[in-house]
Design a protein around this motif. Sequence first.
Motif, PDB file in Angstrom:
ATOM      1  N   GLN A   1      77.912   8.528 -48.987  1.00 17.65           N
ATOM      2  CA  GLN A   1      79.071   9.296 -49.796  1.00 17.65           C
ATOM      3  C   GLN A   1      80.191   8.798 -49.430  1.00 17.65           C
ATOM      4  O   GLN A   1      79.709   8.848 -48.164  1.00 17.65           O
TER       5      GLN A   1
ATOM      6  N   TYR B   1      83.463  10.115 -48.985  1.00 20.25           N
ATOM      7  CA  TYR B   1      84.524  11.303 -48.637  1.00 20.25           C
ATOM      8  C   TYR B   1      86.422  10.991 -49.096  1.00 20.25           C
ATOM      9  O   TYR B   1      86.265  10.200 -48.386  1.00 20.25           O
ATOM     10  N   ASN B   2      87.119  11.548 -49.687  1.00 16.23           N
ATOM     11  CA  ASN B   2      88.502  11.743 -49.303  1.00 16.23           C
ATOM     12  C   ASN B   2      88.962  12.377 -48.806  1.00 16.23           C
ATOM     13  O   ASN B   2      89.209  14.079 -48.550  1.00 16.23           O
ATOM     14  N   TYR B   3      89.595  12.248 -47.759  1.00 18.99           N
ATOM     15  CA  TYR B   3      90.905  13.045 -46.510  1.00 18.99           C
ATOM     16  C   TYR B   3      91.808  12.952 -46.927  1.00 18.99           C
ATOM     17  O   TYR B   3      92.090  11.629 -46.165  1.00 18.99           O
TER      18      TYR B   3
ATOM     19  N   ALA C   1      87.174  17.201 -46.031  1.00 21.17           N
ATOM     20  CA  ALA C   1      87.332  16.503 -47.193  1.00 21.17           C
ATOM     21  C   ALA C   1      87.110  16.192 -48.483  1.00 21.17           C
ATOM     22  O   ALA C   1      86.401  17.672 -48.461  1.00 21.17           O
ATOM     23  N   THR C   2      86.981  16.228 -49.259  1.00 20.28           N
ATOM     24  CA  THR C   2      86.207  16.226 -50.827  1.00 20.28           C
ATOM     25  C   THR C   2      85.430  14.880 -50.848  1.00 20.28           C
ATOM     26  O   THR C   2      85.974  14.063 -50.286  1.00 20.28           O
ATOM     27  N   ILE C   3      84.521  15.296 -51.357  1.00 20.36           N
ATOM     28  CA  ILE C   3      84.388  13.557 -52.107  1.00 20.36           C
ATOM     29  C   ILE C   3      84.699  13.384 -53.227  1.00 20.36           C
ATOM     30  O   ILE C   3      84.753  13.618 -53.916  1.00 20.36           O
ATOM     31  N   ALA C   4      84.575  11.513 -53.292  1.00 19.33           N
ATOM     32  CA  ALA C   4      85.270  10.742 -53.614  1.00 19.33           C
ATOM     33  C   ALA C   4      84.430  10.758 -55.099  1.00 19.33           C
ATOM     34  O   ALA C   4      83.219  11.110 -55.405  1.00 19.33           O
TER      35      ALA C   4
ATOM     36  N   THR D   1      95.980  11.339 -43.549  1.00 17.40           N
ATOM     37  CA  THR D   1      95.080  10.557 -44.097  1.00 17.40           C
ATOM     38  C   THR D   1      94.072  10.284 -43.262  1.00 17.40           C
ATOM     39  O   THR D   1      94.365  10.223 -41.465  1.00 17.40           O
TER      40      THR D   1
ATOM     41  N   ILE E   1      95.183  15.752 -46.633  1.00 21.32           N
ATOM     42  CA  ILE E   1      95.719  16.839 -46.741  1.00 21.32           C
ATOM     43  C   ILE E   1      97.123  16.860 -46.119  1.00 21.32           C
ATOM     44  O   ILE E   1      97.740  16.069 -46.175  1.00 21.32           O
TER      45      ILE E   1
END
Length: 91
Positions: A16, A18-20, A85-88, A31, A22
């Motif tokens: 999985q 993740y895209n961090y 984060a959000t899931i990429a 990032t 904010i």
Amino acid sequence: MGYDAILPWLKIQGVQVYNYSIPRIEGGRETFHAKAVLCDRSFAYLGSSNVTAASLEHSMEMGVVLQGRAAADVAEVIDAVIAAATIAPSR
């Protein structure tokens, strides 16, 4: 482009991504640029190297393998990053 190229392999492996990213209070984006690999919270790798030919073949990079409490500390930081984060996208 690199993410798209290895996405089928990542899916097969159950990885999985993740895209961090904010917003910063003063503008722009924050990032997570660190390179970390965590193995069951007891071993971790931290380093500067990007996983690219240029970085691996031509740049002077440094990394360390940690275990025990040091690896657990890395796990805590990664948990916090993942929580924010959000899931990429899996395209």
